[in-house]
Design a protein around this motif. Structure first.
Motif, PDB file in Angstrom:
ATOM      1  N   UNK A  50     -40.841  22.039  38.573  1.00 38.79           N
ATOM      2  CA  UNK A  50     -40.119  22.969  37.583  1.00 38.79           C
ATOM      3  C   UNK A  50     -40.571  23.066  36.354  1.00 38.79           C
ATOM      4  N   UNK A  51     -41.580  22.546  36.026  1.00 43.70           N
ATOM      5  CA  UNK A  51     -42.296  22.327  34.524  1.00 43.70           C
ATOM      6  C   UNK A  51     -42.842  21.084  34.253  1.00 43.70           C
ATOM      7  N   UNK A  52     -43.433  20.772  33.008  1.00 45.85           N
ATOM      8  CA  UNK A  52     -43.733  19.567  32.511  1.00 45.85           C
ATOM      9  C   UNK A  52     -43.297  19.236  31.251  1.00 45.85           C
ATOM     10  N   UNK A  53     -42.939  17.831  31.229  1.00 44.21           N
ATOM     11  CA  UNK A  53     -42.333  16.759  30.319  1.00 44.21           C
ATOM     12  C   UNK A  53     -43.541  16.367  29.606  1.00 44.21           C
ATOM     13  N   UNK A  54     -43.453  17.044  28.140  1.00 39.07           N
ATOM     14  CA  UNK A  54     -44.356  16.575  27.486  1.00 39.07           C
ATOM     15  C   UNK A  54     -44.424  15.161  26.571  1.00 39.07           C
ATOM     16  N   UNK A  55     -43.104  14.717  26.671  1.00 37.74           N
ATOM     17  CA  UNK A  55     -42.836  13.328  26.061  1.00 37.74           C
ATOM     18  C   UNK A  55     -43.511  12.403  27.025  1.00 37.74           C
ATOM     19  N   UNK A  56     -42.961  12.477  28.202  1.00 39.34           N
ATOM     20  CA  UNK A  56     -43.639  11.267  29.128  1.00 39.34           C
ATOM     21  C   UNK A  56     -44.967  11.705  29.933  1.00 39.34           C
ATOM     22  N   UNK A  57     -45.183  12.954  29.542  1.00 36.39           N
ATOM     23  CA  UNK A  57     -46.733  13.248  30.141  1.00 36.39           C
ATOM     24  C   UNK A  57     -46.852  13.304  31.675  1.00 36.39           C
ATOM     25  N   UNK A  58     -45.806  14.164  32.149  1.00 32.26           N
ATOM     26  CA  UNK A  58     -45.626  14.118  33.857  1.00 32.26           C
ATOM     27  C   UNK A  58     -44.946  15.519  34.230  1.00 32.26           C
ATOM     28  N   UNK A 117     -48.301   5.171  31.476  1.00 28.92           N
ATOM     29  CA  UNK A 117     -47.932   5.506  30.200  1.00 28.92           C
ATOM     30  C   UNK A 117     -47.116   4.291  29.742  1.00 28.92           C
ATOM     31  N   UNK A 118     -47.091   4.055  28.470  1.00 31.21           N
ATOM     32  CA  UNK A 118     -46.320   2.947  27.858  1.00 31.21           C
ATOM     33  C   UNK A 118     -44.841   3.268  27.820  1.00 31.21           C
TER      34      UNK A 118
END
Length: 119
Positions: A50-58, A117-118
């Protein structure tokens, strides 16, 4: 009272990423003949986002679409489902749930080796 599913029990394997869910799930499927379903792979194949999480890059999983996609399969039974959480799945789907854990020092190394990702 539990409903007997025509193709066998449904199993959920859940836990933090890196605890061995996929390893155990695929091995269990091989030994039992049950169908292995990795929710991450299913979401990619069927584009259940339903979208993309820029913070977690997923990508953000659309849980309602996952439920709709799996409803018929789960009602028949005979499935091993692999996902890192369990709260959005209907309780009626599963006959047993396994929650995997591991020591944090081992987990950190496993995730580093995957280039997670860290965050």
């Amino acid at each position: 009272m539990a409903t007997i599913k025509p193709h066998g029990p449904n199993v959920l394997i859940t836990g933090t990423p890196g605890t061995g869910k996929s390893t155990i799930g695929t091995e269990l499927a091989t030994r039992t003949g049950l169908k292995y379903i990795n929710i991450g792979d299913l979401a990619k194949e069927e584009e259940l986002y339903e979208g993309y999480d820029e913070e977690y890059q997923c990508p953000i999983l659309n849980e309602d679409r996952v439920i709709d996609e799996l409803e018929d399969t789960m009602s028949l039974g005979g499935n091993i489902v692999d996902y890192h959480s369990c709260e959005f799945f209907p309780e009626r789907w599963f006959d047993i749930v396994f929650v995997l854990r591991t020591d944090n020092s081992l987990l950190y190394d496993r995730l580093q080796n995957r280039i997670e990702k860290e965050k």
